[in-house]
Design a protein around this motif. Sequence first.
Motif, mmCIF file in Angstrom:
data_model
loop_
_atom_site.group_PDB
_atom_site.id
_atom_site.type_symbol
_atom_site.label_atom_id
_atom_site.label_comp_id
_atom_site.label_asym_id
_atom_site.label_seq_id
_atom_site.Cartn_x
_atom_site.Cartn_y
_atom_site.Cartn_z
ATOM 1 N N UNK A 1 12.428 15.948 -2.176
ATOM 2 C CA UNK A 1 11.117 15.318 -1.320
ATOM 3 C C UNK A 1 11.173 14.018 -1.733
ATOM 4 N N UNK A 2 10.333 12.998 -0.430
ATOM 5 C CA UNK A 2 10.120 11.551 -0.848
ATOM 6 C C UNK A 2 8.923 11.703 -0.194
ATOM 7 N N UNK A 3 7.573 11.620 -0.817
ATOM 8 C CA UNK A 3 6.367 11.437 -1.011
ATOM 9 C C UNK A 3 6.202 9.893 -0.658
ATOM 10 N N UNK A 4 5.180 9.637 0.227
ATOM 11 C CA UNK A 4 4.898 8.401 0.572
ATOM 12 C C UNK A 4 3.269 8.376 0.796
ATOM 13 N N UNK A 5 2.696 7.428 -1.067
ATOM 14 C CA UNK A 5 1.896 8.633 -0.915
ATOM 15 C C UNK A 5 1.132 6.866 -0.884
ATOM 16 N N UNK B 1 0.995 -0.742 0.036
ATOM 17 C CA UNK B 1 -0.089 0.092 -0.728
ATOM 18 C C UNK B 1 1.192 0.910 0.086
ATOM 19 N N UNK B 2 2.091 1.029 -0.397
ATOM 20 C CA UNK B 2 3.050 2.627 -0.149
ATOM 21 C C UNK B 2 3.411 2.524 -1.566
ATOM 22 N N UNK B 3 3.153 3.930 -2.028
ATOM 23 C CA UNK B 3 3.426 3.805 -3.446
ATOM 24 C C UNK B 3 4.222 5.335 -3.918
ATOM 25 N N UNK B 4 5.618 5.519 -3.229
ATOM 26 C CA UNK B 4 6.759 6.951 -3.302
ATOM 27 C C UNK B 4 6.460 7.323 -4.578
ATOM 28 N N UNK B 5 6.818 8.639 -4.119
ATOM 29 C CA UNK B 5 6.319 9.492 -5.121
ATOM 30 C C UNK B 5 7.621 10.911 -4.776
ATOM 31 N N UNK B 6 9.132 10.789 -6.044
ATOM 32 C CA UNK B 6 9.824 11.662 -5.659
ATOM 33 C C UNK B 6 9.652 12.847 -6.347
ATOM 34 N N UNK B 7 9.597 13.773 -5.490
ATOM 35 C CA UNK B 7 9.784 15.733 -5.841
ATOM 36 C C UNK B 7 11.331 15.885 -6.096
ATOM 37 N N UNK C 1 8.876 3.116 11.766
ATOM 38 C CA UNK C 1 8.741 3.200 10.322
ATOM 39 C C UNK C 1 9.304 1.507 10.101
ATOM 40 N N UNK C 2 10.025 0.646 10.667
ATOM 41 C CA UNK C 2 10.134 -0.624 10.332
ATOM 42 C C UNK C 2 8.651 -1.176 10.349
ATOM 43 N N UNK C 3 7.919 -1.426 11.206
ATOM 44 C CA UNK C 3 6.350 -1.282 11.324
ATOM 45 C C UNK C 3 5.339 -0.762 10.114
ATOM 46 N N UNK C 4 5.933 0.729 10.304
ATOM 47 C CA UNK C 4 5.278 1.052 8.879
ATOM 48 C C UNK C 4 5.645 0.595 7.719
ATOM 49 N N UNK D 1 1.398 0.343 6.849
ATOM 50 C CA UNK D 1 1.525 2.256 6.503
ATOM 51 C C UNK D 1 0.714 3.076 7.028
ATOM 52 N N UNK D 2 -0.446 2.815 7.944
ATOM 53 C CA UNK D 2 -0.831 3.947 7.990
ATOM 54 C C UNK D 2 -0.318 4.634 9.223
ATOM 55 N N UNK D 3 1.251 4.358 9.644
ATOM 56 C CA UNK D 3 1.746 4.914 11.154
ATOM 57 C C UNK D 3 2.800 5.757 10.223
ATOM 58 N N UNK D 4 2.668 5.432 9.071
ATOM 59 C CA UNK D 4 3.586 6.295 8.850
ATOM 60 C C UNK D 4 4.321 7.553 8.829
#
Length: 301
Positions: free
Chosen positions: A266-270, A172-178, A212-215, A220-223
Amino acid sequence: MGRPTEVRVRVPASSANLGPGFDSLGLALSLYDDVEVTATTEPGVHVEVSGEGAEQVPCDDSHLVVRAMRTAWAIFGDEPAGIRMRCRNAVPHSRGLGSSAAAAVAGAVAACVLSGREPELEREALLQVTAGMEGHADNAAASLLGGFVIAWEEVGNTSARFHAVRLDTHAGIAPVALVAGLESSTKTTRGLLPELVPLPDAAFTGSRTALSVLAFTQRPELLMAATEDRLHQGYRRPAYPASADLVDALRAAGTPATISGAGPTVLALTADGTVPAGLDLTGFTVLPLPVDTVGAQVEIA
């Protein structure tokens, strides 16, 4: 395996720190440098570079990929008389996406293969070579192994040894690099960090690193909480104020975000590969980058 004379290596970009995990957490991203190396009987080094950094990197023995190959050959042996190398770079240089680690991994893996060894069986040695060149293992381990990595250094009386564990990232984690248009020097941004930090800040950041390891792997809701940091990002803010402002804006809009590595990207964790509408993205290129799950890939020609 026998000793091939030509190898192609594809290495992913990476994002390190991921907020609180300074020099210890890394994430492989689906943006790749491709390196082709041919061993020759004629002495000498011939290098061709295209793509990112083509006008800035040296095309001789001092090229980082060549230096990584020679460092690896000092361990594996069987260095050929000469090499021809072609690099096609997609990872931006000096932007916080692990370009130097990717180059080191590409060179070390290529040398391993050209020495007649299996990279899968030599991962420990490859990590020592590449992390040793970097001085820390987070980016190198992510590019070598893929996925989400936890890296650490064991310091002995005479030397240091690097270690890393790879974990699967939650789907469920879809990174976006800005990706920032400006470059940033890791040496410069490290120079902004204090020798000592307050104990409450250290304890805070330690708890977030553990979270972070758990998230990243299960929750991922804990990110948002897991990517909070009081160890390094605030001190580095003067080096890239626009990037720090964008991190703040993303987080205020409900998207977990961090400075990628030493910045200024910047890394967005969408959850879906998109960033919130209405943000001021002037000076940044939005680049959805799924997590790379494989790491360095090899093709023997």
